[in-house]
Design an enzyme around this catalytic site. Structure first.
Site, PDB file in Angstrom:
ATOM      1  N   LYS A 185      50.653  78.732  -1.163  1.00 50.19           N
ATOM      2  CA  LYS A 185      50.278  79.213  -2.431  1.00 50.19           C
ATOM      3  C   LYS A 185      50.516  77.889  -3.176  1.00 50.19           C
ATOM      4  O   LYS A 185      51.056  76.974  -2.966  1.00 50.19           O
ATOM      5  CB  LYS A 185      50.851  80.185  -2.513  1.00 50.19           C
TER       6      LYS A 185
HETATM    7  C1  LIG Z   1      45.409  88.230  -1.250  1.00 49.35           C
HETATM    8  C2  LIG Z   1      46.819  88.098  -0.915  1.00 49.35           C
HETATM    9  N1  LIG Z   1      47.477  89.146  -1.064  1.00 49.35           N
HETATM   10  C3  LIG Z   1      48.685  89.292  -0.673  1.00 49.35           C
HETATM   11  C4  LIG Z   1      49.413  88.310   0.208  1.00 49.35           C
HETATM   12  C5  LIG Z   1      50.773  88.481   0.892  1.00 49.35           C
HETATM   13  O1  LIG Z   1      51.448  87.352   0.045  1.00 49.35           O
HETATM   14  P1  LIG Z   1      53.034  87.156   0.727  1.00 49.35           P
HETATM   15  O2  LIG Z   1      52.907  86.339   2.062  1.00 49.35           O
HETATM   16  O3  LIG Z   1      53.907  86.499  -0.336  1.00 49.35           O
HETATM   17  O4  LIG Z   1      53.568  88.658   0.875  1.00 49.35           O
HETATM   18  C6  LIG Z   1      48.426  87.024   0.486  1.00 49.35           C
HETATM   19  C7  LIG Z   1      49.296  86.118   1.291  1.00 49.35           C
HETATM   20  O5  LIG Z   1      48.370  85.267   2.018  1.00 49.35           O
HETATM   21  C8  LIG Z   1      47.205  86.917   0.046  1.00 49.35           C
HETATM   22  O6  LIG Z   1      46.497  85.961   0.404  1.00 49.35           O
END
Ligand SMILES: Cc1ncc(COP(=O)(O)O)c(C=O)c1O
Length: 379
Positions: A185
């Site tokens: 990210k």
């Molecule tokens: C659109 C979206 N939502 C949620 C997530 C989940 O994030 P995390 O890995 O921090 O739980 C991601 C992760 O790639 C994502 O791309």
């Protein structure tokens, strides 16, 4: 041809992140503590006035606890775009509610507001808009629909640290917003997330749920001021952020603006230099696109997507595909039988090409030259 592989994403770390993590290790206080509180406070300041935040171990945890905080549970429905990562919909199922998949806009691949309104039924209790690739959803329209139908809005801002909608940073449009600090990210801690809201009680509830339902801040009991005694008040989970991740996050947050501006600079080079037959997702003067991802679309007739990805790999350029729409996964096929023509068409054409702040101008030019050569049949 370059010798080293250019990945599609790489965290922008320096000695400062390494030092910050080392300092926490040396301090002996590794779990949730003052560093985490400091990260929450700085993040709120970054967004503007009147925010409250709970740092967690992922954005997924933030979305899940966010749904619980809004009372979402069995027999409820929550509208989510099909063009997203599975986390956005799985969290709905974890609460016992049903995710209702919705098609996206052709221009931005964000949730289509008309399709959204059509997806609302008697059982609908919430919407999860996803600010895809770092470009904001149409929040005025979404909030208007939510108000009309009395729905909670839980923003999936996994891609949207620093993104702004009509001059205001993403974070305060819906009832709450979840950010991701996952390794790829634009603000990276390895794993991590932050949920923010203008409602203090919502964040207090989420904080308690994130640590077993304990009635006070977990780290208090390890300090001289704290006591060993605590009470469990409800069924909570184990989603708290630790101090090492918070320390890395603080360094990343301090340079987020600078990193996002470099992302936009690279995006500008791509938009100007890539073959004119390539289509891009929407950008506009009134919104701040942080270019967490740079997605290109190429007609199948010019070159099939998978062949294109293979040819770039031969040239040491890494690509990814964001996303395989949820309705195309075997598990979600069982849940949703609707048609999603916009997402299906985009899926056949979409590729994310490398974009991260550490790319040099030469790296960007290398990608431009090679993409253009492959499109001209020079692969
Ligand atoms: C659109 C979206 N939502 C949620 C997530 C989940 O994030 P995390 O890995 O921090 O739980 C991601 C992760 O790639 C994502 O791309």
């Amino acid at each position: 041809m370059r010798k080293d592989f250019l990945p599609f994403a790489r965290p922008c770390f320096s000695q400062a992140e390494i030092e910050a993590a080392a300092e926490v290790i040396r301090s002996g206080h590794l779990t949730t503590g003052p560093k985490v509180t400091e990260f929450e406070e700085r993040f709120c300041e970054y967004l503007g006035e009147g925010f409250h935040a709970a740092a967690l171990n992922s954005c997924t945890a933030g979305l899940f606890l966010g749904l619980l905080s809004q009372g979402i549970g069995p027999h409820d429905e929550v509208v989510v775009p099909t063009w997203t990562f599975v986390a956005t919909a799985h969290v709905v199922l974890w609460t016992g509610a049903r995710p209702v998949l919705c098609d996206v806009e052709e221009s931005s691949l964000n949730i289509d507001v008309r399709a959204l309104e059509k997806s609302i039924g008697k059982k609908t209790k919430a919407i999860i808009p996803v600010h895809f690739a770092g470009y904001p959803c149409a929040m005025n329209e979404i909030c208007r629909i939510a108000k009309k139908h009395k729905l909670a809005v839980i923003e999936d801002a996994a891609h949207a640290c620093g993104t702004a909608y009509k001059g205001k940073k993403i974070g305060g449009f819906g009832d709450l917003t979840a950010f991701s600090f996952y390794a790829t990210k634009n603000l990276a801690c390895g794993e991590g997330g932050m949920v923010v809201s203008r409602n203090r009680k919502t964040i207090e509830k989420i904080r308690k749920l994130s640590y077993f339902g304990i009635n006070k801040r977990a780290f208090d009991r390890y300090t001289q001021k704290g006591s060993w005694y605590y009470e469990i008040e409800e069924l909570g989970y184990k989603y708290n952020m630790d101090s090492i991740h918070a320390a890395i996050g603080l360094v990343q947050l301090a340079k987020l603006e600078e990193m996002n501006l470099r992302r936009r600079e690279i995006a500008g080079m791509y938009r100007r230099g890539l073959d004119k037959r390539i289509r891009f997702t929407e950008d506009s003067q009134e919104n701040f696109h942080n270019y967490h991802l740079f997605l290109i679309r190429i007609d199948k007739e010019i070159i099939p997507r998978d062949e294109f990805v293979g040819k770039l790999k031969e040239r040491n350029i890494g690509c990814s595909v964001h996303f395989i729409p949820l309705h195309r996964h075997p598990f979600y096929k069982k849940i949703s039988k609707k048609k999603f023509p916009v997402a299906d068409k985009a899926y056949g054409e979409a590729v994310s090409i490398p974009l991260f702040p550490g790319m040099s101008d030469q790296d960007v030019e290398y990608v431009i030259d090679n993409v253009n050569q492959v499109l001209k049949g020079g692969g």
